[in-house]
Design an enzyme around this catalytic site. Structure first.
Site, PDB file in Angstrom:
ATOM      1  N   HIS A 128       0.854  -1.185   0.000  1.00  0.00           N
ATOM      2  CA  HIS A 128       0.000   0.000   0.000  1.00  0.00           C
ATOM      3  C   HIS A 128       0.891   1.236   0.000  1.00  0.00           C
ATOM      4  O   HIS A 128       1.936   1.257   0.661  1.00  0.00           O
ATOM      5  CB  HIS A 128      -0.888   0.046   1.242  1.00  0.00           C
ATOM      6  CG  HIS A 128      -1.832  -1.108   1.362  1.00  0.00           C
ATOM      7  ND1 HIS A 128      -2.712  -1.467   0.375  1.00  0.00           N
ATOM      8  CD2 HIS A 128      -2.034  -1.996   2.379  1.00  0.00           C
ATOM      9  CE1 HIS A 128      -3.418  -2.518   0.767  1.00  0.00           C
ATOM     10  NE2 HIS A 128      -3.018  -2.856   1.973  1.00  0.00           N
ATOM     11  N   SER A 153      -6.020  -5.481  -5.861  1.00  0.00           N
ATOM     12  CA  SER A 153      -5.819  -6.641  -4.986  1.00  0.00           C
ATOM     13  C   SER A 153      -6.942  -6.701  -3.962  1.00  0.00           C
ATOM     14  O   SER A 153      -7.560  -5.684  -3.638  1.00  0.00           O
ATOM     15  CB  SER A 153      -4.463  -6.537  -4.281  1.00  0.00           C
ATOM     16  OG  SER A 153      -3.415  -6.433  -5.224  1.00  0.00           O
ATOM     17  N   GLY A 174     -10.188  -5.422   2.892  1.00  0.00           N
ATOM     18  CA  GLY A 174     -10.877  -5.049   1.665  1.00  0.00           C
ATOM     19  C   GLY A 174     -10.035  -5.080   0.415  1.00  0.00           C
ATOM     20  O   GLY A 174      -9.376  -6.070   0.120  1.00  0.00           O
ATOM     21  N   CYS A 195       0.988 -10.753  -3.943  1.00  0.00           N
ATOM     22  CA  CYS A 195      -0.042 -11.773  -3.695  1.00  0.00           C
ATOM     23  C   CYS A 195       0.514 -13.187  -3.811  1.00  0.00           C
ATOM     24  O   CYS A 195      -0.239 -14.156  -4.024  1.00  0.00           O
ATOM     25  CB  CYS A 195      -1.228 -11.579  -4.639  1.00  0.00           C
ATOM     26  SG  CYS A 195      -1.894  -9.898  -4.599  1.00  0.00           S
TER      27      CYS A 195
END
EC number: 2.3.1.181
Length: 219
Positions: free
Chosen positions: A78, A138, A151, A169
């Site tokens: 992020h 994602s 989320g 991921c």
């Protein structure tokens, strides 16, 4: 509280851990009448490692912190310029399962991008949203007491280089892409505004209540 009302909270840029703990607190303390919420936020640079995460997928974090969290999935990044949206949804009350919630979230992103003539799609075996095999969004959720938290993260207009420090991921060589490159929404604010529309429509919310920031009660 009407089941057809969604409270949307715009948090601006907030530290990851404080928002994570606020999500946990809201989920732990909510009851059958607590409103469903969608939190819209940006985070400073951070890697988050999901419950299934393997350390070998964190290649070279450098000066970016790594936080072990209680969502599904593997490691992701992020940072500023990325839209993060946290649906705090009572799926038991909506009478949907977690798989349906995932599908509704993915479809909300796909439909939003369609409005910009960007052809995006989801994959049954790898949650998220893709454009030409490159990942633009994602997804990682946690369900507790029949309610969701954590989320999605949509890459909008950001420094993409930190993704090269991980296997995003859990997939080595997975290429990431962002809306700015694709002709999609050009700012996090624009992306958030459009996502709220498609998400609320797909989940059947007829009334939206907008808030700035987090209050102590989150009401």
């Amino acid at each position: 509280m009407s089941e057809s009302t969604l409270h949307v909270r715009y948090l601006g840029q907030q530290d990851y851990e404080s928002v994570w703990h606020a999500m946990q607190e809201y989920t732990d303390n909510r009851d059958s009448s607590s409103p469903d919420q969608l939190w819209i936020v940006e985070h400073p640079p951070v890697f988050t490692q999901g419950q299934a995460g393997k350390s070998e997928h964190i290649l070279n974090p450098g000066d970016i912190p790594v936080i072990q969290v209680d969502r599904g999935g593997q490691v992701t990044y992020h940072g500023p310029g990325q839209l993060v949206a946290y649906p705090l949804i009572n799926i038991k009350r909506l009478k949907i399962g977690v798989r349906q919630l995932v599908t509704d979230i993915e479809n909300s992103i796909v439909q939003m991008l369609e409005n910009y003539q960007v052809k995006a799609y989801a994959k049954a075996d790898a949650p998220g949203v893709y454009v030409d095999e490159r990942k633009v969004a994602s997804l990682g959720l946690r369900i507790r007491k029949g309610c969701s938290f954590h989320g999605l993260a949509l890459n909008v207009d950001m420094d993409m280089s930190p993704f090269q420090r991980i296997n995003p991921c859990g997939y080595a060589g997975l290429e990431m892409v962002q809306c700015k490159q694709l002709g999609g929404p050009q700012t996090v604010e624009e992306a958030g505004e459009q996502l709220v529309k498609t998400f609320s429509h797909n989940l059947g919310y007829q009334n939206l209540v907008h808030h700035q920031g987090l209050s102590q009660s989150y009401e």
